[in-house]
Design a protein around this motif. Structure first.
Motif, short mmCIF file in Angstrom:
data_model
loop_
_atom_site.label_atom_id
_atom_site.label_comp_id
_atom_site.label_asym_id
_atom_site.label_seq_id
_atom_site.Cartn_x
_atom_site.Cartn_y
_atom_site.Cartn_z
N PRO A 63 -1.96 7.73 4.43
CA PRO A 63 -1.35 6.59 3.75
C PRO A 63 -1.01 5.46 4.73
CG PRO A 63 -0.37 8.64 2.98
CD PRO A 63 -1.25 8.99 4.15
N GLU A 64 -0.55 5.84 5.93
CA GLU A 64 -0.18 4.85 6.95
C GLU A 64 -1.40 4.21 7.60
OE1 GLU A 64 2.63 7.89 6.07
OE2 GLU A 64 0.72 8.14 7.14
N GLY A 65 -2.57 4.75 7.34
CA GLY A 65 -3.79 4.22 7.92
C GLY A 65 -4.44 3.13 7.09
N ARG A 66 -3.83 2.78 5.97
CA ARG A 66 -4.38 1.71 5.15
C ARG A 66 -3.98 0.34 5.70
NH1 ARG A 66 -1.78 3.06 -0.41
NH2 ARG A 66 -0.16 3.76 1.05
N ILE A 67 -4.87 -0.62 5.57
CA ILE A 67 -4.55 -1.98 6.00
C ILE A 67 -3.44 -2.55 5.13
CG2 ILE A 67 -5.46 -4.32 6.33
CD1 ILE A 67 -8.28 -2.96 6.52
N SER A 68 -3.51 -2.27 3.84
CA SER A 68 -2.49 -2.74 2.91
C SER A 68 -2.17 -1.62 1.92
CB SER A 68 -2.98 -3.97 2.14
OG SER A 68 -3.84 -3.57 1.08
N LYS A 107 -2.37 -2.83 12.74
CA LYS A 107 -2.69 -3.87 11.76
C LYS A 107 -2.52 -3.38 10.32
CE LYS A 107 -6.08 -6.79 12.98
NZ LYS A 107 -7.42 -7.27 13.41
N ALA A 108 -1.81 -2.27 10.16
CA ALA A 108 -1.56 -1.70 8.84
C ALA A 108 -0.34 -2.33 8.18
CB ALA A 108 -1.37 -0.19 8.94
N SER A 109 -0.15 -1.98 6.91
CA SER A 109 1.02 -2.40 6.12
C SER A 109 1.12 -3.92 6.03
CB SER A 109 2.32 -1.81 6.69
OG SER A 109 3.38 -1.98 5.78
N LYS A 110 0.00 -4.53 5.60
CA LYS A 110 -0.05 -5.98 5.40
C LYS A 110 -0.31 -6.31 3.93
CE LYS A 110 0.26 -7.37 9.76
NZ LYS A 110 -0.82 -8.18 10.36
N THR A 111 0.02 -7.52 3.55
CA THR A 111 -0.35 -7.99 2.22
C THR A 111 -1.83 -8.35 2.21
OG1 THR A 111 0.20 -10.28 2.77
CG2 THR A 111 1.95 -8.93 1.78
N PRO A 112 -2.46 -8.39 1.02
CA PRO A 112 -3.86 -8.85 0.95
C PRO A 112 -3.99 -10.26 1.51
CG PRO A 112 -3.22 -7.81 -1.11
CD PRO A 112 -1.96 -7.96 -0.29
N ASP A 117 -1.57 -12.19 4.29
CA ASP A 117 -1.75 -11.22 5.37
C ASP A 117 -0.44 -11.02 6.14
OD1 ASP A 117 -3.35 -9.39 6.76
OD2 ASP A 117 -3.85 -10.84 8.31
N LYS A 118 0.66 -10.86 5.39
CA LYS A 118 1.99 -10.72 6.00
C LYS A 118 2.38 -9.25 6.08
CE LYS A 118 3.31 -14.98 3.62
NZ LYS A 118 4.08 -15.52 2.47
N ALA A 119 3.28 -8.95 6.99
CA ALA A 119 3.78 -7.59 7.10
C ALA A 119 4.55 -7.20 5.84
CB ALA A 119 4.69 -7.46 8.32
N VAL A 120 4.33 -5.97 5.38
CA VAL A 120 5.04 -5.43 4.22
C VAL A 120 6.10 -4.46 4.74
CG1 VAL A 120 4.86 -4.20 2.03
CG2 VAL A 120 2.97 -5.66 2.81
N SER A 141 3.80 -9.60 12.91
CA SER A 141 3.52 -8.19 12.61
C SER A 141 4.67 -7.29 13.03
CB SER A 141 2.24 -7.74 13.31
OG SER A 141 1.13 -8.49 12.89
N THR A 142 4.78 -6.16 12.36
CA THR A 142 5.80 -5.17 12.69
C THR A 142 5.45 -4.49 14.02
OG1 THR A 142 6.12 -4.75 10.33
CG2 THR A 142 6.95 -3.08 11.86
#
Length: 355
Positions: A63-68, A107-112, A117-120, A141-142
């Motif tokens: 799950p943590e390996g997803r870009i968004s 570069k994970a946990s970003k908006t589309p 393309d912001k950190a979520v 980025s986080t």
């Protein structure tokens, strides 16, 4: 003169009917990693359109390996059935289905992209990314958590387990994502890897993880099915990863069981000036192919049939991967065949439009 673009390509026990591949393109259209009707139509139409290989988008092995949070996943068994539905359709229409398995790293946990393309943040459904070192990609980025030894082994197992799911879904090609500033690329590049253990510092240490992942995937992937690795063949910046580094790595990955290197570039750090333009990455594919003795794929602003044909005819690649051009025209392969006077079968439902 017959067209090389429409000549079959055999890789292990898989034969692609032509040398046109749909490059993996994130759609940012999932919930909890599940493929849905958007993916069915998007990917299925490219098979109907005549591509020899349809590669599914970067699919998170964790799950943590997803870009968004909206990215495709292959991190749990429940993901298999909706993927298998699309794979079956692609194979019924004469194309080969492949999947890119990935971990986005820092570069994970970003908006589309269309949402900036912001950190979520975790409170908004995101998470703290993982990376080789606790260094953020940019100021927006986080700061990621540096993977410890146990975390690295967990990542390797996740890639291997994702491979089992890819097999269960019926895919016939797996591509490991080692490019574009995501986790495996982050370990490769000295610009992002500041580790002092056996996974950092020297070249051999920095390539250790992608080699271990490749071996783990190859062990789980059937012997008669091909394995691709996508690399950013250069970082385009002094002090970063280079084409010579990629050639050296490609030789090692060939030993580890890889069959084709998909040659992209860049995206390890922000603000790099890349000389982008038609075929700008093709020399990278050509260099790896010539000096590493392994099949390669070329990608990047490949737009015309004659451009694609020339890349193959001049020995710069074995496969061409198209992205934006196939977004513009899912039937690009059928139109390219007409331009190159290649005889290919259209879907019988569309045959009345062939002439």
């Amino acid at each position: 003169m017959s067209s090389l673009l429409f000549t079959p390509l055999q890789l292990r026990g898989v034969t692609l009917k032509n040398r046109i591949a749909v490059s993996p393109m994130c759609q940012y259209s999932c919930e909890d990693g599940f493929a849905n009707d958007w993916h069915f139509v998007h990917l299925g139409s490219r098979a109907v359109g005549g591509a020899g290989l349809v590669l599914f988008e970067a699919s998170g092995v964790t799950p943590e390996g997803r870009i968004s949070p909206q990215d495709l996943g292959i991190y749990k068994d429940e993901h298999v059935a909706p993927l298998a539905r699309i794979v079956k359709f692609i194979h019924e229409h004469g194309s080969v289905a492949g999947i890119q398995i990935a971990h986005a790293g820092r570069k994970a946990s970003k908006t589309p992209p269309w949402d900036g393309d912001k950190a979520v943040a975790p409170v908004a459904g995101g998470w703290v990314p993982e990376a080789p070192s606790a260094v953020a990609f940019d100021d927006q980025s986080t700061i990621p958590t540096a993977l410890d030894a146990a975390g690295i082994q967990r990542v390797i197992r996740a890639f291997a387990d994702a491979t089992d799911r890819a097999k269960a879904a019926g895919f016939r090609v797996v591509e490991i994502h080692g490019a574009h500033g995501y986790l495996l690329h982050e370990f490769l590049s000295p610009l992002s890897n500041q580790r002092t253990d056996e996974y950092g510092g020297s070249y051999d240490n920095r390539v250790r993880l992608i080699r271990e992942v490749t071996r783990a995937v190859r062990q789980r992937w059937p012997e008669d099915l091909p394995l691709f690795v996508r690399l950013s063949a250069t970082d385009w910046v002094e002090g970063g990863w280079t084409l010579d580094d990629s050639i050296r790595l490609a030789r090692l990955l060939k030993e580890d069981g890889a069959d084709l290197i998909d040659c992209s570039s860049g995206a390890i750090i922000p603000g790099v000036k890349i000389p982008a333009g038609p075929s700008y990455q093709v020399p990278l594919s050509a260099g790896v192919r010539e000096h590493a003795g392994i099949a390669t794929g070329a990608v990047g602003f490949i737009q015309s049939a004659f451009q694609a044909e020339s890349i193959l005819r001049t020995g710069q690649a074995d496969l061409v991967l198209l992205a934006r051009e196939l977004l513009r025209d899912p039937y690009w392969p059928l139109h390219a065949a007409q331009e190159l006077h290649a005889q290919v079968a259209w879907p019988k439902q569309y045959a009345r439009a062939q002439h």
